[in-house]
Scaffold this motif. Structure first.
Motif, PDB file in Angstrom:
ATOM      1  N   UNK A 247       0.744  -1.323   0.106  1.00 52.81           N
ATOM      2  CA  UNK A 247      -0.084  -0.120  -0.059  1.00 52.81           C
ATOM      3  C   UNK A 247       1.034   1.304  -0.071  1.00 52.81           C
ATOM      4  N   UNK A 248       2.005   1.174  -0.372  1.00 51.89           N
ATOM      5  CA  UNK A 248       3.106   2.382  -0.487  1.00 51.89           C
ATOM      6  C   UNK A 248       2.614   3.333  -1.434  1.00 51.89           C
ATOM      7  N   UNK A 249       2.362   4.686  -0.979  1.00 54.56           N
ATOM      8  CA  UNK A 249       2.060   5.783  -1.814  1.00 54.56           C
ATOM      9  C   UNK A 249       2.719   6.613  -1.954  1.00 54.56           C
TER      10      UNK A 249
ATOM     11  N   UNK B  49       9.554  18.964  -7.919  1.00 58.32           N
ATOM     12  CA  UNK B  49      10.325  18.760  -9.213  1.00 58.32           C
ATOM     13  C   UNK B  49      11.537  19.421  -9.566  1.00 58.32           C
ATOM     14  N   UNK B  50      12.445  18.955 -10.292  1.00 60.22           N
ATOM     15  CA  UNK B  50      13.778  19.437 -10.640  1.00 60.22           C
ATOM     16  C   UNK B  50      13.382  20.371 -11.690  1.00 60.22           C
ATOM     17  N   UNK B  51      13.861  21.860 -11.574  1.00 61.68           N
ATOM     18  CA  UNK B  51      13.531  22.851 -12.585  1.00 61.68           C
ATOM     19  C   UNK B  51      14.635  22.501 -13.575  1.00 61.68           C
ATOM     20  N   UNK B  52      14.206  21.897 -14.502  1.00 60.88           N
ATOM     21  CA  UNK B  52      15.168  21.356 -15.692  1.00 60.88           C
ATOM     22  C   UNK B  52      14.240  21.170 -17.076  1.00 60.88           C
ATOM     23  N   UNK B  53      14.743  21.646 -17.993  1.00 54.55           N
ATOM     24  CA  UNK B  53      14.764  21.031 -19.497  1.00 54.55           C
ATOM     25  C   UNK B  53      14.847  19.943 -19.773  1.00 54.55           C
ATOM     26  N   UNK B  54      16.019  19.294 -19.283  1.00 58.69           N
ATOM     27  CA  UNK B  54      16.770  18.384 -19.620  1.00 58.69           C
ATOM     28  C   UNK B  54      16.454  17.063 -19.032  1.00 58.69           C
ATOM     29  N   UNK B  55      16.362  17.068 -17.620  1.00 64.42           N
ATOM     30  CA  UNK B  55      16.141  15.944 -16.980  1.00 64.42           C
ATOM     31  C   UNK B  55      14.387  15.885 -16.250  1.00 64.42           C
ATOM     32  N   UNK B  56      13.623  15.197 -16.563  1.00 56.64           N
ATOM     33  CA  UNK B  56      12.167  14.979 -15.911  1.00 56.64           C
ATOM     34  C   UNK B  56      12.532  14.331 -14.607  1.00 56.64           C
ATOM     35  N   UNK B  57      12.805  15.083 -13.491  1.00 55.57           N
ATOM     36  CA  UNK B  57      13.119  14.669 -12.305  1.00 55.57           C
ATOM     37  C   UNK B  57      12.628  15.164 -11.080  1.00 55.57           C
ATOM     38  N   UNK B  58      12.549  14.254  -9.948  1.00 60.11           N
ATOM     39  CA  UNK B  58      12.050  14.640  -8.798  1.00 60.11           C
ATOM     40  C   UNK B  58      13.298  14.731  -7.902  1.00 60.11           C
ATOM     41  N   UNK B  59      13.162  16.127  -7.096  1.00 60.69           N
ATOM     42  CA  UNK B  59      14.141  16.047  -5.991  1.00 60.69           C
ATOM     43  C   UNK B  59      13.861  15.500  -4.798  1.00 60.69           C
ATOM     44  N   UNK B  60      12.615  15.679  -4.439  1.00 63.28           N
ATOM     45  CA  UNK B  60      11.905  14.869  -3.346  1.00 63.28           C
ATOM     46  C   UNK B  60      10.602  14.449  -3.592  1.00 63.28           C
ATOM     47  N   UNK B  61      10.149  13.208  -2.917  1.00 62.03           N
ATOM     48  CA  UNK B  61       8.960  12.658  -3.152  1.00 62.03           C
ATOM     49  C   UNK B  61       8.360  11.766  -1.820  1.00 62.03           C
ATOM     50  N   UNK B  62       7.627  12.424  -0.850  1.00 56.34           N
ATOM     51  CA  UNK B  62       7.303  11.684   0.146  1.00 56.34           C
ATOM     52  C   UNK B  62       6.408  10.598  -0.140  1.00 56.34           C
ATOM     53  N   UNK B  63       6.531   9.796   0.767  1.00 57.93           N
ATOM     54  CA  UNK B  63       5.985   8.319   0.645  1.00 57.93           C
ATOM     55  C   UNK B  63       5.798   7.749   2.110  1.00 57.93           C
ATOM     56  N   UNK B  64       4.545   7.071   2.086  1.00 56.30           N
ATOM     57  CA  UNK B  64       4.025   6.563   3.253  1.00 56.30           C
ATOM     58  C   UNK B  64       3.349   5.095   3.042  1.00 56.30           C
ATOM     59  N   UNK B  65       3.140   4.352   4.035  1.00 56.26           N
ATOM     60  CA  UNK B  65       2.766   2.791   3.909  1.00 56.26           C
ATOM     61  C   UNK B  65       2.468   2.442   5.439  1.00 56.26           C
ATOM     62  N   UNK B  66       1.890   1.309   5.317  1.00 55.65           N
ATOM     63  CA  UNK B  66       1.553   0.580   6.596  1.00 55.65           C
ATOM     64  C   UNK B  66       2.531  -0.272   6.842  1.00 55.65           C
ATOM     65  N   UNK B  67       3.126   0.035   7.987  1.00 55.33           N
ATOM     66  CA  UNK B  67       4.356  -0.903   8.211  1.00 55.33           C
ATOM     67  C   UNK B  67       4.099  -2.423   8.278  1.00 55.33           C
ATOM     68  N   UNK B  68       4.741  -3.377   7.626  1.00 51.93           N
ATOM     69  CA  UNK B  68       4.610  -4.790   7.839  1.00 51.93           C
ATOM     70  C   UNK B  68       4.567  -5.260   9.213  1.00 51.93           C
ATOM     71  N   UNK B  69       3.746  -6.368   9.187  1.00 53.16           N
ATOM     72  CA  UNK B  69       3.708  -7.030  10.677  1.00 53.16           C
ATOM     73  C   UNK B  69       4.783  -7.480  11.359  1.00 53.16           C
TER      74      UNK B  69
END
Length: 447
Positions: A410-412, A418-438
């Motif tokens: 369930x990771x989301x 976003x990176x400010x660039x016309x060369x690389x379509x990149x993310x500088x940061x992307x938060x993620x959350x999930x339910x810890x496994x048992x």
């Protein structure tokens, strides 16, 4: 690009040489490129004039799949020299750091590719496969222990950087620095990495002062110099005391009497550490974001992971197109699709647009992991400059998505920075959350 209502865009509102265009929402970018693809001939975009940079009137934008692939197949006409990665010619003194095989034509390109292709032996690639699996498991262990966070720095960056650094024999103590230096080199238009930005006057003219330009160029050159210094040190060590890493194979390679010079090795070393992580890190980050936005595609993947992951990787690379463009330079007059290019003209191969060409892809704005065929150009167009590490990148993306989705189904992903660039379509940061496994994460040792 103007501030007109994006639903009523015209080609007059679009300026691909304006950095502000690349900060627009991706949906607006898609509409703009659709308009350009519908034009009967390529559009010409004028580059802003900045201090110390080689001036050019601009470049023709190749936005159709057919044009991008045709230009890629004919390097004798569409040359990579003097540069394939920079819209403007960089100062000549920077060539010693960045003039790698990606900026070369045959016979220089063919020589280096022969040598480095031989160095990528089956034994070395098999060892990398084992390392990828171990490292991915450990990285996800540590993400679970942290309880989530930034997917880019905690996961997406780490796997490809650790793998390519291990292949080259770069000690672990340098990994963080390698990430910092490569961020600067590919993020050359983002103020966060180079400490300078282009400013725009009331008339829309781009401006950057001499001191700001020097600061930007100096920051980029410093990162290149530091990577060259690291390469030189490792190269000298492996030349006298060979090991089983890629650096040893490269500095000691002798293919039909051909060897890499110290400068050729250093520039290829830099290319490997930069290109060896950029496509993969951004594809992994985009992949999680795409599966978050399209939960039906996640369900489809998890219903038959082994059967669908290969198609999913290709669709992630097509849809996200981590490398947005490459440049080519006309060696002679040439007619293509009714348009005559002149010797000395420059063209920009927009992979991002070619991968959304309605003449090639059905419903191209849909993310569909079952898409077949999928003749994307996310690893470059056909021809001598097709990505040497494409199969390694595919494997890294596959293994990391397997670890994430089988252990954290369930990771989301949250909103990306976003990176400010016309060369690389990149993310500088992307938060993620999930339910810890048992159960507690496995005690995976450092690979």
């Amino acid at each position: 690009m103007s501030t007109e209502n994006p639903a009523r865009l015209t080609t007059a509102d679009i300026d691909l040489s304006d950095l502000r265009f690349w900060a627009r929402p991706l949906e607006e970018r898609a509409r703009a490129f659709a308009l350009l693809r519908a034009r009967p001939a390529p559009e010409f975009f004028t580059l802003p004039k900045l201090p110390f940079l080689g001036q050019s009137p601009g470049a023709w934008a190749l936005v159709r799949h057919a044009d991008v692939t045709e230009a890629s197949r004919h390097p004798e006409v569409f040359s990579s020299e003097p540069s394939a990665t920079s819209p403007a010619d960089m100062p000549r003194w920077m060539d010693k750091y960045f003039n790698s095989m990606i900026d070369m034509d045959d016979p220089r390109h063919a020589k280096i590719r022969r040598i480095v292709s031989r160095a990528f032996s089956p034994k070395m690639l098999a060892k990398a496969e084992d390392d990828i699996a171990r490292r991915a498991a450990r990285i996800v262990d540590e993400l679970i222990e942290a309880g989530g966070g930034d997917l880019v720095s905690q996961v997406a960056v780490r796997l490809p950087v650790e793998v390519i650094c291990d292949m080259l024999g770069i000690p672990a103590r340098h990994h963080r620095q390698v990430v910092e230096w490569t961020n600067i080199i590919v993020g050359y238009s983002d103020p966060e990495y180079v400490g300078a930005t282009v400013e725009y006057g009331a008339d829309g003219t781009a401006r950057m002062g001499r001191l700001a330009t020097l600061r930007m160029l100096g920051t980029i050159a410093s990162a290149g110099w530091r990577l060259h210094r690291l390469a030189a040190r490792l190269g000298r060590e492996r030349a006298t005391t060979p090991t089983d890493d890629l650096t040893s194979a490269l500095v000691n390679a002798n293919v039909d009497g051909e060897r890499l010079s110290p400068r050729e090795f250093a520039t290829f070393f830099l290319l490997l550490v930069v290109a060896g992580n950029e496509t993969t890190r951004n594809a992994i980050a985009h992949g999680l974001r795409l599966f978050t936005e399209h939960p039906e595609q996640r369900e489809l993947l998890l219903a038959d992971f082994d059967g669908r992951i290969a198609g999913a990787v290709e669709e992630i690379v097509r849809y996200s197109s981590p490398v947005i463009f490459m440049r080519r330079n006309l060696t002679r007059d040439h007619e293509m699709n009714g348009h005559t290019f002149r010797k000395g003209d420059r063209v920009t191969l927009f992979y991002w647009s070619a991968n959304r060409d309605e003449d090639v892809f059905t419903d191209p704005e849909s993310f569909d992991i079952t898409r077949s065929p999928n003749p994307h150009v996310g690893f470059g167009g056909p021809g001598p400059h097709f990505c040497l590490g494409a199969n390694l990148a595919r494997r890294e993306i596959t293994v990391m998505l397997r670890e994430l989705f089988t252990r954290l189904p369930d990771i989301t992903a949250g909103e990306p920075d976003r990176l400010m660039s016309g060369f690389i379509n990149g993310y500088k940061r992307l938060p993620c959350t999930f339910t810890p496994p048992a159960s507690a994460p496995g005690q995976t040792k450092d690979a």
